[in-house]
Scaffold this active site. Structure first.
Site, PDB file in Angstrom:
ATOM      1  N   GLY A 105       1.466   2.402   1.435  1.00  0.00           N
ATOM      2  CA  GLY A 105       1.737   1.817   0.088  1.00  0.00           C
ATOM      3  C   GLY A 105       1.027   2.526  -0.931  1.00  0.00           C
ATOM      4  CE  LYS A 203      -7.773  -6.416  -5.266  1.00  0.00           C
ATOM      5  NZ  LYS A 203      -7.897  -5.953  -6.337  1.00  0.00           N
ATOM      6  CB  ALA A 237      -2.621   3.206  -6.435  1.00  0.00           C
ATOM      7  CE  LYS A 288      -5.705  -8.676  -8.485  1.00  0.00           C
ATOM      8  NZ  LYS A 288      -4.792  -7.664  -8.513  1.00  0.00           N
ATOM      9  NE  ARG A 352       2.598  -4.152  -6.144  1.00  0.00           N
ATOM     10  CZ  ARG A 352       1.599  -3.583  -5.738  1.00  0.00           C
ATOM     11  NH1 ARG A 352       1.204  -2.290  -6.056  1.00  0.00           N
ATOM     12  NH2 ARG A 352       0.613  -4.243  -4.861  1.00  0.00           N
TER      13      ARG A 352
END
Length: 429
Positions: A105, A203, A237, A288, A352
């Protein structure tokens, strides 16, 4: 954030030539390199100051004293940083021959590129499922599915063979979405060295078991002593790929292992701190994402900045209440992996999870949103697990519970806002 555990500061911005008192001696140069951009202090020309002081008003003189104090404090900080780096150099990167990244990813790709760029003869193997992406990386040095605009270092090799990817690896980065991690790890467990350190980039919470990655990885591999580190903090990223200044945290119960990973990753553009609070870093990183969905809903409904600030503040409190009940340190939750990651994920459009919330708040259905995304928004699946944890530890979490109800299609965003505004007004703790 552990201030004494860094190996690289952000690239320094040269300041005007410092003018210190003549009694302050110039320190000898200790370290040179990309992070060493601040010049050493020079002796101050006291004759100019004497002339200026003679007719200076008390206010002007006080201002000059404060500026001098700031300069001295900054130079002390820079000298401490140089000295610390000099005495904490390590050969971790020199002795590392191969790193494997599980998953292709965006963040796994960015981390592979970051490590590969640090050492030309380091082999970085990416274990993927998609033959097309493998060929794209091996032949054109581009991940055609994620971050396609960035060329990858040529020492990155992609493969679909777990045996080839894991053979001889010194470190393993786990970048597989949490909900798929158990089955994936079980399928490759026979190829994993029992002493191979796993660095988790994932996460979230496993929906049915409420486990974090520190529990998932050893259990799935059948080795409760598998070395484990979690890497977290405010980091998109794309910005890592662009080498923009970033700071993150590595947490492990093994202090020596955390230090090794810190030294492996730290660079002029990536500052790494260490922590022993694995629980705090993992829980903050998981929760989060759910709070970011709530922030996106507020944005999608155009409820304004007052509402956004109130909601995120309340969400931070809820995360702190639960995490500390689970054994986390409050300082972790106010640091990079807590408040830092929350701010980035809740307030920036690249998130996202925030995007999912924004579209929910704009009236789209969750099914439509999820079918149009090519990346996993962990907060969607984590929301239900968060509520189960809250019930287990007897913590009230109204904002995060509302998100879970909206995702389950049992509450509309408008109704959720109305109910939250009508909650009893209690004393803050």
């Amino acid at each position: 954030m552990a201030a004494a555990a860094t190996t690289a500061f952000f690239p320094s911005i040269p300041s005007p030539r410092p003018r210190l008192a003549a009694a302050v001696r110039r320190p000898p140069p200790i370290f040179t390199g990309a992070t060493d951009a601040v010049p050493p202090p020079e002796d101050e020309d006291s004759s100019d100051d004497d002339a200026e002081d003679a007719g200076a008003s008390p206010r002007r003189s006080g201002r000059k004293d404060r500026r001098r104090a700031v300069r001295i404090a900054w130079e002390k900080l820079v000298r401490w940083s140089r000295s610390w780096r000099r005495h904490n150099r390590s050969d971790v990167l020199e002795t590392t021959r191969k790193v494997v990244v599980l998953g292709g990813g965006s963040f796994g790709t960015a981390m592979a590129a970051h490590v590969a760029a640090k050492k030309a003869d380091l082999e970085v193997a990416m274990l993927l499922r998609d033959d097309l992406v493998c060929r794209s990386i091996n032949n054109r040095h581009v991940n055609c599915k994620y971050l396609a605009e960035h060329r990858l270092p040529e020492n990155i090799v992609a493969t679909t063979s777990a045996a080839d990817a894991l053979a001889g690896a010194d470190f393993c980065f786990h970048a597989v979405p949490v909900q798929f991690s158990s089955s994936f790890l079980e399928s490759i467990s026979t190829h994993v060295d029992p002493k191979l350190p796993f660095i988790s980039l994932s996460k979230g919470l496993e929906l049915n078991t409420l486990r974090t990655m520190s529990k998932i990885i050893p259990r799935a591999l059948g080795n409760r002593r598998q070395p484990f580190v979690v890497l977290s903090g405010p980091s998109f990223a794309a910005e890592l790929m662009n080498k923009l200044p970033t700071a993150m945290v590595v947490a492990s119960k093994d202090k020596k292992l955390a230090s090794s990973v810190q030294q492996l990753l730290a660079s002029p553009n990536l500052r790494i701190s260490t922590s022993s609070d694995v629980t705090g870093v993992e829980i903050a990183g998981a929760l989060k994402n759910v709070l970011a969905i709530a922030a996106g809903i507020v944005e999608g409904m155009s409820l304004g900045n007052n509402c956004m600030a109130a909601l995120v503040a309340q969400g931070c409190s809820e995360i702190r209440w639960l995490a500390t009940k689970m054994g986390a340190k409050p300082t972790t939750l106010s640091g990079l992996s807590g408040s830092g990651d929350i701010m980035l994920t809740c307030f920036v459009n690249l998130s996202r999870n925030r995007t999912v919330g924004l579209r929910l708040g704009s009236g789209e259905t969750l099914d439509k949103i999820m079918s149009s995304m090519n990346q996993v928004a962990e907060g969607v699946s984590t929301a239900g697990a968060v509520i189960a944890l809250a019930q287990k530890y007897k913590v009230k979490m109204p904002v995060l519970t509302a998100v879970a109800r909206i995702i389950d299609n049992e509450l509309t965003p408008n109704k959720a806002v109305m109910e939250l505004m009508n909650l009893p007004q209690v004393e803050e703790v």
